[in-house]
Design a protein around this motif. Structure first.
Motif, PDB file in Angstrom:
ATOM      1  N   MET A 589      65.380  50.971  41.376  1.00  8.90           N
ATOM      2  CA  MET A 589      66.366  51.196  41.813  1.00  8.90           C
ATOM      3  C   MET A 589      66.728  51.159  42.914  1.00  8.90           C
ATOM      4  O   MET A 589      66.655  51.964  44.269  1.00  8.90           O
ATOM      5  CB  MET A 589      67.707  52.042  41.067  1.00  8.90           C
ATOM      6  N   ILE A 591      69.675  49.840  47.041  1.00 12.32           N
ATOM      7  CA  ILE A 591      70.816  50.554  46.837  1.00 12.32           C
ATOM      8  C   ILE A 591      70.732  49.727  48.312  1.00 12.32           C
ATOM      9  O   ILE A 591      70.281  50.143  48.938  1.00 12.32           O
ATOM     10  CB  ILE A 591      72.150  51.058  47.126  1.00 12.32           C
ATOM     11  N   CYS A 602      74.121  47.530  44.394  1.00 11.14           N
ATOM     12  CA  CYS A 602      72.692  47.844  43.850  1.00 11.14           C
ATOM     13  C   CYS A 602      71.896  46.836  42.595  1.00 11.14           C
ATOM     14  O   CYS A 602      72.320  45.690  42.121  1.00 11.14           O
ATOM     15  CB  CYS A 602      73.377  48.435  42.557  1.00 11.14           C
ATOM     16  N   ASP A 604      67.950  46.747  40.397  1.00 12.74           N
ATOM     17  CA  ASP A 604      66.747  46.582  39.343  1.00 12.74           C
ATOM     18  C   ASP A 604      66.168  46.113  39.972  1.00 12.74           C
ATOM     19  O   ASP A 604      66.102  45.060  39.218  1.00 12.74           O
ATOM     20  CB  ASP A 604      67.316  46.395  38.155  1.00 12.74           C
ATOM     21  N   CYS A 620      73.830  52.840  40.747  1.00 12.66           N
ATOM     22  CA  CYS A 620      73.008  52.922  41.690  1.00 12.66           C
ATOM     23  C   CYS A 620      73.291  54.300  42.002  1.00 12.66           C
ATOM     24  O   CYS A 620      72.469  55.391  42.214  1.00 12.66           O
ATOM     25  CB  CYS A 620      72.710  52.201  42.896  1.00 12.66           C
TER      26      CYS A 620
END
Length: 636
Positions: A589, A591, A602, A604, A620
């Motif tokens: 994760m 940001i 944010c 993945d 996030c």
């Protein structure tokens, strides 16, 4: 004496029009057209900029749009006044002013945007003071692209100036008035314009250029200490006590390359490895780590992390006083060396590395008379020197080979350039061709690295040497609009290749299992120095306990620190950023945001490696607070 009728606009003031002159509302048509032409530059800049930065401008809040519109109006007044002053009959000097302004305030900005996807701004110009020779070298190398960017605005300024002057030359009084207005607009643009509301890019490109020069002039005049703090200074390292041997001490060769991203290199053995085929074939048993990330995309920051073990968010004092890899090695009785093809005049690197305890040291300026700041000297020549010196070193030793030829604009071997079609990475070249040149540069360098590895293994005792390979950061090839790095902490700029080749006989107990378990784990460069020190047999030494507490990472021989939350940033106390950008990462994760954004994004990165699906800052969790902590706030 010359009659009033011969003064163009002056004849209109007298209320008399030459016989046969076409008029509009009592004003000669040529005068109307000349007056209308004065607004063409300002209008043209507004239209072109709106088309160039449509999405960015559209995302600005209303207050930023209003201040941006004010700079457009200011620029329009400036251009109209300069052209008006140049319409004076005998003002040859003033006729050159719009041409010079067009070349730099518009042409240079067009060039900067094509290269960096951002305009020159006050922050960038301050950071660039340490790299002016680099900028000069680049402009000279890419002079054709610069001329192409500058010619259209120069041509337009010349055409408008000649047309307006012939259509309706100004009398002395009005020319002086136009000049006064132009000077006032120039002073306001240069010394009074700021663009805080929407970041350093929230102004028209011409006014932004002038504001940048004004900021630099003021900084020089005031002896602004910000100029001294945008790049590393001289280190004053805390001495490392003599480290007493308490176990096996193993030789180590660290190879640090430049600007190579993980997507274009094979960290782990791979049957299909077109870009780095030479090391892939030579080292089938290497330990590859496929999810290694730098914490930034700036060389000065990355090598500070790799060699000191500190986070990029550490204070300037901490980064200037922390011991580096060679100082730990020297305290433990290792022979030490640093070979680099980089030009250490770049970004004050040589000053920062002064005083290292080295038996062998070679830099780009030792290998070539005039190595460029971007590409440095030839990596092949550097490896020749390293292979000459390595057999003379006393075991155990720690050596660093620091390569540079994969930096923009990318050095290739024309005799072995399999990725086609390609083009030099200057100007507004399409990304596919630039990417091919970039991959050919990596391909060339990989052959050089393979030659280095073969030479090390062939020398006496070479089979006992661990070879560690890592890139300082990655590279953007227009994924976000620019070419190069330091523009963000997106995956293309921070995900890097990392592998370790170590003979089985030299592996510490449990190392093979530890490395295999981490091959696909999310790692960061904070773990690199602890791993090197552990390999050298000094990680547990009580003499370095105080230093160890300042290192956030852990040895990969002992599991490392996979998935830990870290701050990613190019804006540090050691090296200032030209373009504000930072974020935070934990596991998969991430940001992140830049100064051109209006919100945090944010991602993945495991499920979305291209970072195209923004999940929203809330997804996030506490990473936003981490990214904004320690006074960083938001970059936008």
């Amino acid at each position: 004496m010359t009659s009033p009728e011969s003064h163009g606009w002056a004849s209109a003031e007298a209320g008399r029009l030459p016989a046969g002159t076409l008029s509009f509302l009592g004003v000669p048509v040529l005068q109307v057209l000349a007056g209308a032409a004065l607004i063409v530059p300002g209008l043209g800049i507004a239209v072109v900029d709106a088309e160039t930065r449509r999405d960015q401008i559209g995302a600005w809040p209303a207050s930023t749009i209003a201040s941006y519109a004010a700079t457009l109006l200011l620029g329009a007044v400036l251009w109209a006044a300069l052209l008006g002053a140049a319409m004076a009959r005998r003002s040859w000097t003033l006729r050159l002013v719009p041409l010079a302004a067009a070349a730099f305030a518009v042409g240079a900005q067009r060039y900067f945007f094509a290269r960096y996807h951002a305009y020159l701004n006050p922050r960038a110009v301050l950071v660039g003071t340490s790299m002016l020779p680099s900028v000069g070298q680049q402009l000279w190398s890419d002079r054709v692209s610069f001329v192409r960017a500058a010619l259209p605005p120069i041509g337009l300024a010349l055409l408008l100036g000649v047309a307006c002057r012939r259509a309706s030359p100004l009398g002395p009084r009005k020319a002086r008035l136009a000049l006064d207005i132009g000077l006032a607009a120039l002073l306001v643009s240069t010394f009074c314009v700021t663009a805080r509301a929407g970041g350093e890019q929230a102004a028209s490109p011409d006014v932004l250029y002038l504001a940048s020069l004004g900021r630099l002039a003021l900084a020089r005049w005031r002896h602004d200490e910000a100029l001294d703090r945008v790049h590393p200074g001289a280190r004053t390292p805390v001495p490392v006590p003599t480290i007493l041997p308490r176990g096996p001490r193993r030789s180590l060769l660290l190879v640090v390359t430049e600007s190579v991203r993980a997507a274009d290199a094979c960290s782990a053995p791979n049957e299909d490895c077109a870009t780095t085929p030479f090391t892939n074939e030579l080292l089938p048993n290497r330990f590859g780590f496929t999810r290694m990330r730098s914490l930034d995309s700036t060389t000065a920051v990355s090598v500070a992390v790799l060699w000191s073990g500190l986070a990029p968010t550490a204070s300037r004092d901490a980064l200037h006083s922390a011991p580096l890899l060679w100082e730990y090695a020297h305290a433990a009785g290792f022979d030490t060396a640093y070979w680099t093809s980089q030009n250490l005049l770049f970004a004050n690197s040589g000053t920062w590395l002064q005083g290292l305890p080295l038996t062998h040291k070679v830099s780009g300026t030792d290998l070539a008379d005039h190595p460029t700041f971007e590409l440095g000297a030839d990596d092949g020549k550097l490896v020749d020197v390293a292979l000459r010196d390595l057999p003379t070193m006393r075991a155990p030793f720690v050596g660093v080979v620091h390569l540079s030829n994969t930096h923009f604009p990318y050095a290739i071997d024309d005799r072995d350039a399999p990725f086609q079609p390609q083009a030099p990475a200057f100007g507004a070249v399409e990304s596919a061709k630039v990417h091919n040149r970039y991959r050919d540069a990596i391909h060339r360098q990989d052959a050089i690295v393979a030659r280095l590895v073969r030479g090390v293994r062939a020398m006496p005792g070479g089979e006992d040497v661990a070879i560690v390979f890592v890139s300082d950061h990655g590279e953007q090839i227009r994924e976000r609009g620019a070419i190069g790095h330091t523009w963000g902490v997106y995956e293309e700029e921070v995900r890097v290749p990392f592998w370790i080749d170590a003979p089985a006989a030299a592996l510490p107990a449990g190392a093979r299992e530890a490395f295999r378990a981490l091959s696909a784990a999310p790692l960061t460069q904070l773990d690199v120095l602890p791993t090197l020190l552990d390999w050298m047999g000094v990680w547990d030494a009580p003499e370095i306990a105080a230093f160890r507490r300042d290192m956030p990472g852990g040895s990969l021989l002992r599991g490392g620190t996979p998935g830990r939350a870290v701050v990613l940033t190019n804006c540090t106390a050691l090296f200032a950023c030209a373009s504000k950008n930072w974020g935070a990462l934990r596991g998969s994760m991430k940001i992140t945001a830049t100064q051109n954004d209006t919100h945090w994004s944010c991602f993945d990165v495991d499920r979305d490696p291209g970072e195209r699906r923004d999940l929203g800052a809330g997804a996030c969790g506490d990473l936003r607070a981490l990214a904004e902590g320690d006074g960083r706030g938001t970059p936008f």
